[in-house]
Design an enzyme around this catalytic site. Structure first.
Site, PDB file in Angstrom:
ATOM      1  CG  ASP A 279      -1.074  21.383  14.349  1.00  0.00           C
ATOM      2  OD1 ASP A 279      -0.739  22.052  13.597  1.00  0.00           O
ATOM      3  OD2 ASP A 279      -1.803  20.337  14.353  1.00  0.00           O
TER       4      ASP A 279
ATOM      5  CG  ASP B  84      -4.057  22.418   8.931  1.00  0.00           C
ATOM      6  OD1 ASP B  84      -4.870  22.536   7.757  1.00  0.00           O
ATOM      7  OD2 ASP B  84      -3.492  23.347   9.224  1.00  0.00           O
TER       8      ASP B  84
END
Length: 294
Positions: free
Chosen positions: A84, A86
């Protein structure tokens, strides 16, 4: 065979390692001698017994800065990482920072937090937040990236080290290519998958182009890349912090919650709460002398 990696950079003592051994021994596991990956930082305890029981018992260790990763020994060195972006590979939520330029950060950040906790449907929450940004000048994307986006400590070292040892790396984000593409390049990812913001007349239209990168797309990316490279899922690592990361985290050989929201932390096989991303190198058995410093 399983391995428990105890990580407490600069603070791991013989006494803490001994406690880990004693806890495993007391709960019926057959435990070998400990092995220091880096003295004072990280140590391995190899054992036989129950993976579930060992994770539960070692999670009771309370030493402030201690992270513990327990996993099968045989496939611990992963050949594919899907990460991922963010609040994982970077320190911020890009859409929240972008909203600040529109003067609505608090409003959008509240929606983001609920979506990451799994309280809102990710797709619907994405459309709502992007809709609120309609009319924002396209140039603000680059301005926000330059002023607000910072790489998480250890991100480059993690990816560069894994690549140097033959792994393939994918950055998969429910955020936007305007941020993910340069972040992926800066860290050194082999591939980037993210959402595309629609631009019309030099401004954000308030829409996201299909296909949407949501939790299902993240899971599919993990599976497709593993198949493409001829890897069983046991040889993959997925890391993220939010509810939309749960499917890929639970499917990967080692699924890691990185400073996660509660739902992601509960679903993950391992949780990092006290260290930077280089903890995932110790978890794979790499001593610091084998790291490629980023």
């Amino acid at each position: 065979m399983f391995v428990a990696t105890l990580i407490a950079a600069g603070k791991l003592t013989d006494e803490v390692v001994r406690e880990g051994i004693d806890r495993l021994d007391a709960t019926g596991h057959e435990v070998g001698a400990p092995h220091w990956l880096d003295v004072g930082d990280a140590a391995d305890i190899v054992f036989q017994g129950s993976l579930v029981s060992a994770r539960a018992e070692l999670a009771k260790m309370d030493h402030g800065a201690l992270d513990v990763v327990v996993q099968p020994l045989g496939d611990r060195t992963k050949k594919l990482i899907v990460a991922d972006m963010d609040s994982t590979m970077i320190t911020v939520e890009c859409i929240d920072e972008l909203a600040d330029y529109a003067g609505i950060k608090d409003q959008i950040a509240a929606i983001t937090a609920r979506a990451m906790r799994g309280e809102l449907d990710f797709r619907a929450a994405l459309f709502e937040r992007v809709g609120l940004l309609g009319g924002l000048a396209e140039g603000v994307l680059a301005e926000c990236r330059m002023e607000r986006v910072r790489l998480t400590r250890g991100a480059r070292t993690l990816i560069q080290t894994m690549k140097a040892h033959g792994a393939y790396s994918v950055l998969v984000s429910g955020g936007f290519t305007a941020f993910a593409d340069p972040v992926g390049e800066a860290i050194g990812f082999d591939k980037v998958v993210a959402n595309h913001l629609e631009i019309s007349g030099g401004k954000l239209s308030g829409r996201v182009l299909e296909p949407i990168v949501d939790s299902a797309a993240k899971l599919e990316t993990l599976k497709a890349e593993a198949a493409k490279h001829g890897l069983p899922l046991a040889e993959t690592l997925a890391v993220g912090d939010g509810a939309n990361d749960i499917p890929m985290i639970t499917a990967a050989g080692l699924g890691v919650g990185y400073y996660p929201h509660p739902s992601a932390g509960a679903a993950a096989a391992a949780v990092i709460r006290h260290h930077d991303l280089t903890a995932l190198l110790w978890a794979q058995g790499y001593p610091r002398r084998q790291w490629v410093m980023g």
